[in-house]
Scaffold this motif. Structure first.
Motif, short mmCIF file in Angstrom:
data_model
loop_
_atom_site.label_atom_id
_atom_site.label_comp_id
_atom_site.label_asym_id
_atom_site.label_seq_id
_atom_site.Cartn_x
_atom_site.Cartn_y
_atom_site.Cartn_z
N THR A 198 29.19 -27.31 32.04
CA THR A 198 28.82 -25.90 32.72
C THR A 198 27.37 -25.65 32.59
O THR A 198 26.69 -25.79 33.16
CB THR A 198 28.87 -25.50 30.94
OG1 THR A 198 28.11 -25.88 30.64
CG2 THR A 198 30.21 -25.58 30.60
N PRO A 199 27.46 -24.47 33.69
CA PRO A 199 26.11 -24.27 34.40
C PRO A 199 25.00 -23.76 33.10
O PRO A 199 23.75 -24.12 33.30
CB PRO A 199 26.43 -22.04 34.29
CG PRO A 199 27.84 -22.38 35.03
CD PRO A 199 28.66 -23.20 34.01
N GLY A 200 25.30 -23.83 31.84
CA GLY A 200 24.35 -24.02 30.79
C GLY A 200 23.73 -24.98 30.69
O GLY A 200 22.62 -25.36 30.57
N GLU A 201 24.47 -25.96 30.81
CA GLU A 201 24.46 -27.32 30.94
C GLU A 201 23.40 -27.49 31.52
O GLU A 201 22.22 -28.55 31.73
CB GLU A 201 25.39 -28.22 30.24
CG GLU A 201 26.09 -28.60 29.04
CD GLU A 201 27.85 -29.02 29.73
OE1 GLU A 201 27.65 -30.30 28.21
OE2 GLU A 201 28.14 -28.90 30.66
N LYS A 238 21.32 -25.95 33.83
CA LYS A 238 20.41 -25.19 33.90
C LYS A 238 18.94 -25.68 33.34
O LYS A 238 18.09 -25.80 33.19
CB LYS A 238 20.27 -23.56 33.53
CG LYS A 238 19.19 -22.96 33.61
CD LYS A 238 19.93 -21.67 32.86
CE LYS A 238 18.25 -21.03 33.12
NZ LYS A 238 18.67 -19.01 32.36
N VAL A 239 19.47 -26.33 32.09
CA VAL A 239 19.07 -27.37 30.60
C VAL A 239 18.89 -28.59 31.24
O VAL A 239 17.05 -29.00 31.35
CB VAL A 239 19.49 -27.55 29.41
CG1 VAL A 239 18.54 -28.12 28.39
CG2 VAL A 239 19.96 -26.09 29.15
N ASN A 271 26.22 -27.61 41.15
CA ASN A 271 26.83 -27.12 39.98
C ASN A 271 28.36 -26.74 40.44
O ASN A 271 28.36 -25.56 40.74
CB ASN A 271 25.99 -26.44 39.49
CG ASN A 271 26.53 -25.94 37.50
OD1 ASN A 271 26.50 -25.48 36.88
ND2 ASN A 271 27.34 -27.02 36.75
#
Length: 119
Positions: free
Chosen positions: A50-53, A55-56, A64
């Motif tokens: 996911t974009p959140g994963e 980004k971290v 991505n």
């Protein structure tokens, strides 16, 4: 009746194991192997988390494309270049590799262990 229950149980086990086996024609590499192959111009690097994963924690050079969006983004990928796919654990990337294979991509590599194995 017992044979029916055993048969159903055996069928469930078969599908679970079959789903975990690598797909024929898809290479599997370790994160150590990946480190040696990074930044080759003739390869495409796809992270299906996911974009959140992403980004971290992500690896430079990886694009991505979340697994759910991959079917709609295939036109942006070259069938001429190798595609190296990673996710968090290797499960989503395995699914992505199978999808790419079904869509006619030939040179596909899955990163075993995913980002969890990356150090």
């Amino acid at each position: 009746m017992d044979y029916l229950i055993y048969g159903i149980f055996a069928l469930i086990i078969f599908f679970l194991v079959h789903g975990m086996l690598p797909t024929k024609g898809i290479k599997q590499i370790s994160t150590l192997d990946l480190k040696q192959q990074l930044n080759h111009r003739n390869k495409q690097y796809i992270d299906v988390r996911t974009p959140g994963e992403f980004k971290v924690n992500s690896i430079r050079g990886f694009q991505n494309i979340p697994l759910q969006q991959l079917p709609n983004k295939l036109d942006g990928l070259s069938k001429e270049k190798e595609i190296i796919v990673i996710c968090q654990s290797g499960m989503r990337s395995s699914k992505a590799c199978r999808l790419l294979k079904k869509q006619g991509f030939q040179n596909i590599t899955n990163v075993k262990g995913g980002m969890s194995a990356w150090s």
